[in-house]
Design a protein around this motif. Sequence first.
Motif, mmCIF file in Angstrom:
data_model
loop_
_atom_site.group_PDB
_atom_site.id
_atom_site.type_symbol
_atom_site.label_atom_id
_atom_site.label_comp_id
_atom_site.label_asym_id
_atom_site.label_seq_id
_atom_site.Cartn_x
_atom_site.Cartn_y
_atom_site.Cartn_z
ATOM 1 N N ARG B 72 44.800 27.626 72.601
ATOM 2 C CA ARG B 72 44.392 26.266 72.922
ATOM 3 C C ARG B 72 42.967 26.017 72.475
ATOM 4 O O ARG B 72 42.610 24.935 72.098
ATOM 5 C CB ARG B 72 44.479 26.056 74.423
ATOM 6 N N ILE B 73 42.155 27.095 72.585
ATOM 7 C CA ILE B 73 40.780 26.932 72.141
ATOM 8 C C ILE B 73 40.715 27.505 70.739
ATOM 9 O O ILE B 73 41.025 28.664 70.517
ATOM 10 C CB ILE B 73 39.812 27.694 73.055
ATOM 11 N N HIS B 74 40.374 26.683 69.823
ATOM 12 C CA HIS B 74 40.395 27.095 68.435
ATOM 13 C C HIS B 74 38.990 27.038 67.878
ATOM 14 O O HIS B 74 38.200 26.193 68.286
ATOM 15 C CB HIS B 74 41.316 26.146 67.660
ATOM 16 N N VAL B 75 38.714 27.928 66.934
ATOM 17 C CA VAL B 75 37.356 27.948 66.395
ATOM 18 C C VAL B 75 37.082 26.689 65.591
ATOM 19 O O VAL B 75 37.958 26.151 64.934
ATOM 20 C CB VAL B 75 37.145 29.175 65.488
ATOM 21 N N ALA B 81 37.288 15.933 65.485
ATOM 22 C CA ALA B 81 38.633 16.424 65.778
ATOM 23 C C ALA B 81 39.168 15.910 67.101
ATOM 24 O O ALA B 81 40.347 15.984 67.363
ATOM 25 C CB ALA B 81 38.629 17.949 65.789
ATOM 26 N N ASP B 82 38.291 15.392 67.942
ATOM 27 C CA ASP B 82 38.764 14.878 69.220
ATOM 28 C C ASP B 82 39.537 13.575 69.055
ATOM 29 O O ASP B 82 40.224 13.140 69.955
ATOM 30 C CB ASP B 82 37.578 14.643 70.161
ATOM 31 N N HIS B 98 47.032 19.184 70.754
ATOM 32 C CA HIS B 98 46.837 20.422 71.508
ATOM 33 C C HIS B 98 46.233 21.541 70.650
ATOM 34 O O HIS B 98 45.822 22.562 71.171
ATOM 35 C CB HIS B 98 48.180 20.920 72.069
ATOM 36 N N ASN B 99 46.267 21.384 69.353
ATOM 37 C CA ASN B 99 45.776 22.441 68.477
ATOM 38 C C ASN B 99 44.766 21.821 67.519
ATOM 39 O O ASN B 99 45.122 20.957 66.709
ATOM 40 C CB ASN B 99 46.962 23.035 67.704
#
Lengths: 174, 463
Positions: B72-75, B81-82, B98-99
Amino acid sequence: MQERQWAADACKGDEIAFHELINSQKRKLYGIAYSYLRNEADALEVLQETVCRAWMKCGKLKDPDTFIPWLYRILMNCCVDELRRRRRVDVISQEPQQGTIEMVDVNKLDIERVLNRMKPKYRHALMLKYYQDMTVPEIARILEKPEGTIKTWIHQGLKQLRGQIEQGGGWDHE
Amino acid sequence: MNRREEQRLIDYFQSSHIAEQSIEDTLLDKAVVQGIQMGSRKRRSFMFRYRAGIMAGTLALCIGLFILMWPRIHVGPSPAADKVNFTAPDYVKSQISHNSAWLEAANHGLYQPINQTREQGGYRVTVDGVLADKRTMIFFYTAENMDGSSTPAVNNTKFLGTDGKSVSASVESDSFSQLSNKKVVQNRYILNFYGNDTTPDKFTFTGNWGPGQASDAKRQKFEIPVKLDRSKFINLEKHIPVHQDMMIHGLKATLDDATLYPLSTELGFSYDKKNSRKIQQFIKPRLTLKLQDQAVESAFRGSSLTENEPNRMYFNSLYYTDFSSLQFRSDGVEESLGDHLSIVVDTSKRELVHAPDDRVRLGNVITDSGSTEIQFHIKRGSNSLSSLDLDYSFTDGKGHTHKVATTRSESRILDPYSSHSSNDDFDVYHYFIDTKSYPQPLTIPITNYPGNEIRQPITIPIQ
């Protein structure tokens, strides 16, 4: 409603939702496992195995409404596996027992013996009805069979229970 | 007339009610947590079927993907991107959001609306759209049961190429399914392409829709052709030559290159072919990158194996991430015990005739009228090591090949599986064969076996 949302999220791989859902069911799952295995350590072991299998496979569930019935089926299958394993070990390591059952309720021993020999499908139906107090439609949903079939299984299970206790046990199946 | 038996049963289950109420929460919690941990370990490894005949037909390519959940937390998500800057149905936007790598790619124009609908037999299926780059395609569709109240369910889904054969890709279908109501299902598939295979510009999505339990005869077969604009993604890749060697306990590997795609990152490895010893996997592989002053890790998604060595390794996408340095890291390697391993067992004598080493023992052999379960005990080692897996076919003492058992209706294969007991120092592997008389002994090929663990930190700079 909360459980349905957890199930939906768990199906998508949400571990927290899966954990919440299992937490909401853990006592009931343990009780069912205990009803088969009559032993705390084995019931906990089967609970653990059930959670493991459910977490491995829950991503394949398409309908969150089927999550809980599916979880019960996994649990009951795990219990049957454990009973089969036990039966095998018992055959290998059976020692003559003397004077160990005086303090045990003979009626309950009879029932346990008959349930252990009964076809799993009859036993599942009896357990869900007389332990979990479920209705026939609820049992049908869990065992994925028509209601008529469930009624037959309950009837057959009770008939076997009566017949075998009266005869003092001892029949073969499958 | 059943009243007496019913009352006996109710009385009998009283002790279960008491047990259910009196068990300590801590014991239940421990069992639940351990179950989840075991499941997490096991779900990392599952095999994908991969169409043969690629790589010039000479190289046995085995895709053994160890898929981790898309984190869920991606670099590296940029502030932009939000925001969702593409047009798609709400459930597609929600899933893509979600990604962050998916969202970046979609916001850069890689989501292609398809909007192809077919209706027949009371069902309507719509291919909503595709998020794709050269190596990955995320395919979104909606199915609706227009007549009944039951949820539409599909089986036998395929993605057929222009040659009428399934496209050469691993297909993940189990990560998402959404019911907007009982009659409508929205779902996705993720296709990953390997080797020389890339996302096609034309394919046909097929599947049989019907109620959940319906037989194939009562289902509606849908065939929906899909066209993609490959020009949107075919040139989107960043190739970084590396050519860095590493040596660990006499085992040599070379990191040849890294390729960044909008939806994934690939590393290419090669090995010393003269050395008979082989690396079967890296321990805890990851990519470490620097974002301004912050070090971040990109999660490992899987590897493809050539001749049982991980020649390609896959990580989450870094394509849109602005990093200043990139490294491959691992905690060591697992050395293979060799190719073509097998277990030989005599089920009539209940003897283990041969195993790769003494970590495997024969447990119970349980015979029912339909199937016989053979239990193998395998000594538990480090969590990092591979687990035991056996082939679905085995040979008898006369060399005849047999398949593992199916259920009585033959509708389902009895899959082998592992189970674990906290009281024991071994796992149990359950393998099911039909109950009948076989010329003994039985030889079961091993498809996965724990190797020798060599722990030594590895760091290879990529950029």
